[in-house]
Design an enzyme around this catalytic site. Structure first.
Site, PDB file in Angstrom:
ATOM      1  N   HIS A 284     -56.548 -32.030-117.001  1.00 25.61           N
ATOM      2  CA  HIS A 284     -56.560 -33.287-116.257  1.00 25.61           C
ATOM      3  C   HIS A 284     -57.637 -34.230-116.790  1.00 25.61           C
ATOM      4  CE1 HIS A 284     -53.760 -31.649-113.398  1.00 25.61           C
ATOM      5  NE2 HIS A 284     -54.593 -30.711-112.990  1.00 25.61           N
ATOM      6  N   ALA A 308     -63.409 -25.295-113.426  1.00 27.07           N
ATOM      7  CA  ALA A 308     -62.028 -25.389-113.903  1.00 27.07           C
ATOM      8  C   ALA A 308     -61.965 -25.801-115.375  1.00 27.07           C
ATOM      9  CB  ALA A 308     -61.238 -26.372-113.045  1.00 27.07           C
ATOM     10  N   GLY A 312     -59.676 -24.598-118.928  1.00 28.66           N
ATOM     11  CA  GLY A 312     -58.870 -25.595-119.609  1.00 28.66           C
ATOM     12  C   GLY A 312     -58.014 -26.423-118.671  1.00 28.66           C
ATOM     13  N   LYS A 313     -58.228 -26.283-117.362  1.00 26.62           N
ATOM     14  CA  LYS A 313     -57.416 -27.007-116.384  1.00 26.62           C
ATOM     15  C   LYS A 313     -57.904 -28.445-116.211  1.00 26.62           C
ATOM     16  CE  LYS A 313     -56.475 -22.653-114.004  1.00 26.62           C
ATOM     17  NZ  LYS A 313     -56.712 -21.828-112.792  1.00 26.62           N
ATOM     18  N   ILE A 314     -59.191 -28.640-116.344  1.00 23.31           N
ATOM     19  CA  ILE A 314     -59.797 -29.971-116.332  1.00 23.31           C
ATOM     20  C   ILE A 314     -60.304 -30.254-117.731  1.00 23.31           C
ATOM     21  CG2 ILE A 314     -61.545 -31.450-115.292  1.00 23.31           C
ATOM     22  CD1 ILE A 314     -59.522 -30.459-113.248  1.00 23.31           C
TER      23      ILE A 314
END
Length: 366
Positions: A284, A308, A312-314
């Protein structure tokens, strides 16, 4: 020895330390001055030069404005958890959808059920957290902290959802597809479900079974089995498949978390699942969260957005902020600031169209 001389003697500062100290003490905290505040937007702007959670609310508001005005037009994914309808936030959530300020909603089942309950004409009532719950039980009144709802109405609408499911073709549905059809059974312009359908905003409820909607669907399942009919089912893996298509079609994505729970994890995991389609989204671009959960317990709801990044989610360069403020206070401030500033006014609309579980159209309208 004078105290000032004693302090200096503890650690005489060299030139680099003096420069660093001067830089660190460069920006003063500004007092909240109501002589200069005429609106919610003014108040939230003032928070930015304040401290503690007020500053975090101000920073979250700034990041939300950036989401709305970014030329890349990131897809904004709204995660909803907690007693938000009971808290009086139904209209705020509906307006976020209506005014093109979010593109995808991921919610707990309770929020969507209570939207349905309200759309049917039933209410949430002022109560007391100190009520005698044994008396409330005898009166068939359910308590949500300091708010009351009518259990007789809940029971009626649970069964109504089961009866509605009887009218649909008995096959597997994603929660998004089922909720789309369910929204057609109500007609309330203030409804979250109705507004999302009219605006083409998909609503996912990956834990739909854990709600009164799930209770109604279980009644449908039981009755169908008793009558020798095939019941419909909710295929939660289809939810994964559908939302990952949205993520992969998006130029960039942003996350707007109201509380935590399943919706937060689900929106974050949608980034991870993009590998299935051979895409690395980078995470994101923006993320904000308002919550009362604490990071030091190790749970997902309170875990920091920085944490996060390790998954690798953010995105590693993302603008992100958390405000540890209960959402009935923080969400109206953050929404109100962006709304009053008209940050959403020039944001292009997004067209999302489905054929069952397949995303047939995903494009920004010119």
């Amino acid at each position: 020895m004078a105290y000032k001389d004693f302090i200096k003697s503890l650690h005489p500062l060299d030139s680099e330390e003096k420069k660093l100290k001067k830089n660190l003490l460069k920006t003063k905290i500004s007092p909240i001055d109501y002589a200069q505040i005429k609106s919610v937007a003014d108040l939230v702007d003032a928070f930015k030069d304040s401290s503690i959670q007020a500053r975090n609310v101000g920073m979250c508001a700034s990041i939300f404005e950036r989401m709305l005005t970014d030329k890349e037009r990131p897809t904004i994914m709204l995660g909803l958890a907690g007693p938000l309808i009971a808290a009086g936030l139904r209209k705020v959530i509906r307006d976020l959808i209506h005014h093109n300020m979010v593109d995808v909603v991921v919610s707990t089942g309770a929020i969507l059920y209570q939207d349905y309950y309200a759309a049917k004409g039933s209410g949430h009532y002022r109560g007391s957290p100190h009520a005698d719950d044994r008396v409330l039980r005898d009166l068939l009144i359910n308590r949500i902290y300091d708010t009351y709802v009518d259990e007789e109405k809940f029971a009626y609408y649970d069964s109504m959802i089961g009866s509605f499911a009887d009218t649909l073709k008995p096959r597997a549905y994603s929660s998004r597809e089922f909720l789309h059809y369910l929204s057609k059974s109500i007609d309330d312009p203030e409804s979250i479900l109705v507004t999302a359908r009219k605006k083409g905003v998909p609503i996912f409820c990956p834990a739909i079974n854990d709600s009164s909607i799930g209770i109604g669907l279980t009644e449908h399942y039981y009755v169908a089995k008793q009558e020798g009919r095939k019941p419909l089912t909710i295929d939660s893996i289809r939810d994964n498949y559908e939302i990952t298509q949205i993520v992969c079609k998006s130029k960039r994505t942003s996350a707007f978390y109201v509380a935590g729970g399943v919706p937060k994890n689900y929106i974050n995991d949608s980034i991870v699942m993009s590998y299935i389609f051979g895409k690395n989204t980078g995470g994101h671009k923006y993320a904000i969260q308002m919550t009362t959960d604490s990071p030091h317990w190790g749970g997902l709801s309170g875990s920091t957005l920085a944490e996060a990044q390790s998954w690798g989610k953010i995105n590693r360069e993302a603008n992100h902020c958390m405000a540890f403020v209960e959402p009935s206070v923080s969400l109206p401030l953050i929404f109100g600031s962006a709304f009053q500033k008209k940050a959403h006014k020039n944001r292009p609309k997004l067209s999302i169209k489905w054929s069952r579980e397949n995303l047939k159209e995903f494009k920004v309208k010119k």
